[in-house]
Write a protein that holds these residues in place. Structure first.
Motif, PDB file in Angstrom:
ATOM      1  N   ASP A 108     -17.448  12.245 -54.561  1.00 36.35           N
ATOM      2  CA  ASP A 108     -18.354  13.222 -53.945  1.00 36.35           C
ATOM      3  C   ASP A 108     -19.783  12.966 -54.436  1.00 36.35           C
ATOM      4  OD1 ASP A 108     -16.336  14.521 -52.523  1.00 36.35           O
ATOM      5  OD2 ASP A 108     -15.799  15.756 -54.249  1.00 36.35           O
ATOM      6  N   ASP A 109     -20.332  11.883 -53.947  1.00 36.72           N
ATOM      7  CA  ASP A 109     -21.683  11.479 -54.326  1.00 36.72           C
ATOM      8  C   ASP A 109     -22.374  10.997 -53.059  1.00 36.72           C
ATOM      9  OD1 ASP A 109     -23.775  10.334 -56.363  1.00 36.72           O
ATOM     10  OD2 ASP A 109     -23.241   8.638 -55.070  1.00 36.72           O
TER      11      ASP A 109
ATOM     12  N   GLU B 102     -25.079   9.203 -52.274  1.00 35.86           N
ATOM     13  CA  GLU B 102     -25.479   7.810 -52.110  1.00 35.86           C
ATOM     14  C   GLU B 102     -24.280   6.895 -51.915  1.00 35.86           C
ATOM     15  OE1 GLU B 102     -27.962   4.369 -54.599  1.00 35.86           O
ATOM     16  OE2 GLU B 102     -28.138   6.489 -55.153  1.00 35.86           O
ATOM     17  N   THR B 103     -23.268   7.091 -52.748  1.00 34.63           N
ATOM     18  CA  THR B 103     -22.071   6.248 -52.653  1.00 34.63           C
ATOM     19  C   THR B 103     -21.346   6.481 -51.330  1.00 34.63           C
ATOM     20  OG1 THR B 103     -21.809   6.336 -55.046  1.00 34.63           O
ATOM     21  CG2 THR B 103     -19.903   5.631 -53.760  1.00 34.63           C
TER      22      THR B 103
ATOM     23  N   ASN C  67     -13.494  13.590 -55.618  1.00 39.15           N
ATOM     24  CA  ASN C  67     -13.355  13.186 -57.014  1.00 39.15           C
ATOM     25  C   ASN C  67     -11.924  13.339 -57.517  1.00 39.15           C
ATOM     26  OD1 ASN C  67     -16.117  12.675 -57.176  1.00 39.15           O
ATOM     27  ND2 ASN C  67     -16.600  14.774 -57.831  1.00 39.15           N
TER      28      ASN C  67
END
Length: 408
Positions: A234-235, A237-238, A193
């Protein structure tokens, strides 16, 4: 597997070598002029002798060496001039006892001759005679047929990366089109991020993406193709979607950042879900570069490289460059320079330290001067001329130690 159980660099290399080269690369045929830096898809076996005939390597006279024995300045040997071999033509004249035939550098050696006398050691006389002032030995100043390459010999192995001299030997063998592999394709994805693009002005707590571009350059230097896939937050799914996109289009994928303690669970979740055999190791006994992570999903290889720029570069140099540039760890050809360590450095036994150094001129040869600064400072790699490896078991190196500097 339990995470962050560091393994030695040697152990990591053994794991990766067991899967390298990855399957699936396509073959293509390219003109000789486009083959530089490409990897041969098949071995090259000579179909003919090179050179294809005995050749003179000096301007002078082709002779029977025995006829020149005893020649000296004060008492030259006199030989009858029996003709000349024109450049680029078959030798017509034969050298019989007591005879000489004029030759030029590169011309065909006439039958009967077994040596060449340099023109500087001779004198052309009237009535078609040649005075020889120095004796020659059999085989002097000539090259025999097949002395460069023998028909049937393997000249270059499959997987060899072609250099300028290799293009020359291919040309000598009459090979104008070369079967090569497509370059390894590497997808590069920055994660975090806090990472923003280079053209973006960073906000509080943000830093520009350095690793994507240093890795891009390192990959290209190895002769592989590189593609940037931007920055993933920092996800889960992405990040998973972006990694799958890169995997579909490349042989290898590099994730920059996200492999250290704070974010490793997210990265590990992504890599563990991509397919078998999954994560190969997470953690190397090196500094910088400890958080390095590797995984295999089918026939695709994925690496989680540290977020600190120096760490990412060192991990690439010790793990990935030998595979991409040389085809394996046993084929490495690092450029090294012997030098004297300028000052004492300390280390922790149980890990290999990669010390950045600059080279200076010392009273007895090159000096390796350690550069201070942490692994987040890319400028230390800019100033560095090379790396010095402090061995796994060492507590450091004393000033004055002779070291090998792996040049950058």
């Amino acid at each position: 597997m339990e995470l962050f159980q560091v393994i030695t660099l040697a152990a990591a290399r053994r794991k990766l070598a067991g899967y390298w080269p990855l399957p699936g690369r396509q073959e293509t045929v390219v003109p000789l002029t486009e083959a530089l830096g490409r990897e041969l898809a098949r071995p090259v076996v000579a179909r003919e002798d090179i050179p294809g005939f005995d050749r003179a390597t000096m301007d002078g006279y082709a002779v029977r060496a025995v006829d020149t024995f005893g020649a000296r300045e004060s008492a030259p040997v006199l030989l009858r001039l029996a003709g000349e071999v024109p450049m680029g033509q078959r030798a017509g004249a034969r050298v019989n006892p007591g005879e000489a035939v004029a030759v030029a550098t590169g011309s065909m050696l006439p039958p009967g001759a077994d040596a060449v006398v340099m023109i500087e050691n001779t004198e052309a006389l009237e009535d078609d005679r040649v005075a020889v002032y120095q004796p020659v030995a059999p085989g002097q100043d000539l090259v025999r047929r097949g002395s460069d390459v023998r028909a049937g010999a393997t000249v270059l192995r499959s997987g060899h990366r072609l250099r300028p001299q290799d293009l020359g030997v291919l040309a000598s063998l009459g090979i104008g089109r070369v079967p090569v592999y497509e370059p390894w394709r590497v997808g590069i994805l920055a994660t975090g991020n806090e990472i923003v693009a280079p053209e973006t002005r960073p906000g509080p707590g943000q830093v520009r993406d350095i690793n994507s571009y240093t890795l891009y350059g390192l990959v290209r230097e190895c002769g592989a193709a590189a593609a940037l896939y931007g920055i993933a937050p920092d996800d889960l799914e992405t990040l998973t979607a972006r990694v799958r996109e890169a995997l579909a289009e490349n042989h290898l994928v590099f994730l920059s950042g996200g492999s250290s303690v704070g974010t490793r669970d997210l990265t590990v979740q992504v890599l563990a879900g991509l397919g078998q055999p999954g994560i190969l190791f997470h953690g190397l006994a090196i500094r910088p570069g400890k958080p390095t992570l590797a995984a295999l999903a089918g026939d695709k290889m994925i690496f989680g490289l540290p977020g600190h720029p120096v760490s990412a570069m060192v991990s690439f140099k010790v793990l990935l460059e030998p595979l991409l540039r040389y085809g394996g760890y046993d084929q490495r050809q690092e450029k090294v320079l012997a030098a004297t360590l300028d000052r004492q450095v300390t280390s922790t036994p149980g890990r290999e330290d990669y010390l950045r150094v600059r080279l200076e001129k010392g009273p007895e040869g090159p000096l390796a001067v350690p550069l201070p600064g942490g692994s987040s400072l890319i400028s230390t790699m800019v100033r560095a001329d090379g790396l010095v490896v402090i061995p796994l078991e060492a507590e450091g190196l004393e000033a004055g130690t002779r070291v090998e500097v792996e040049l950058l």
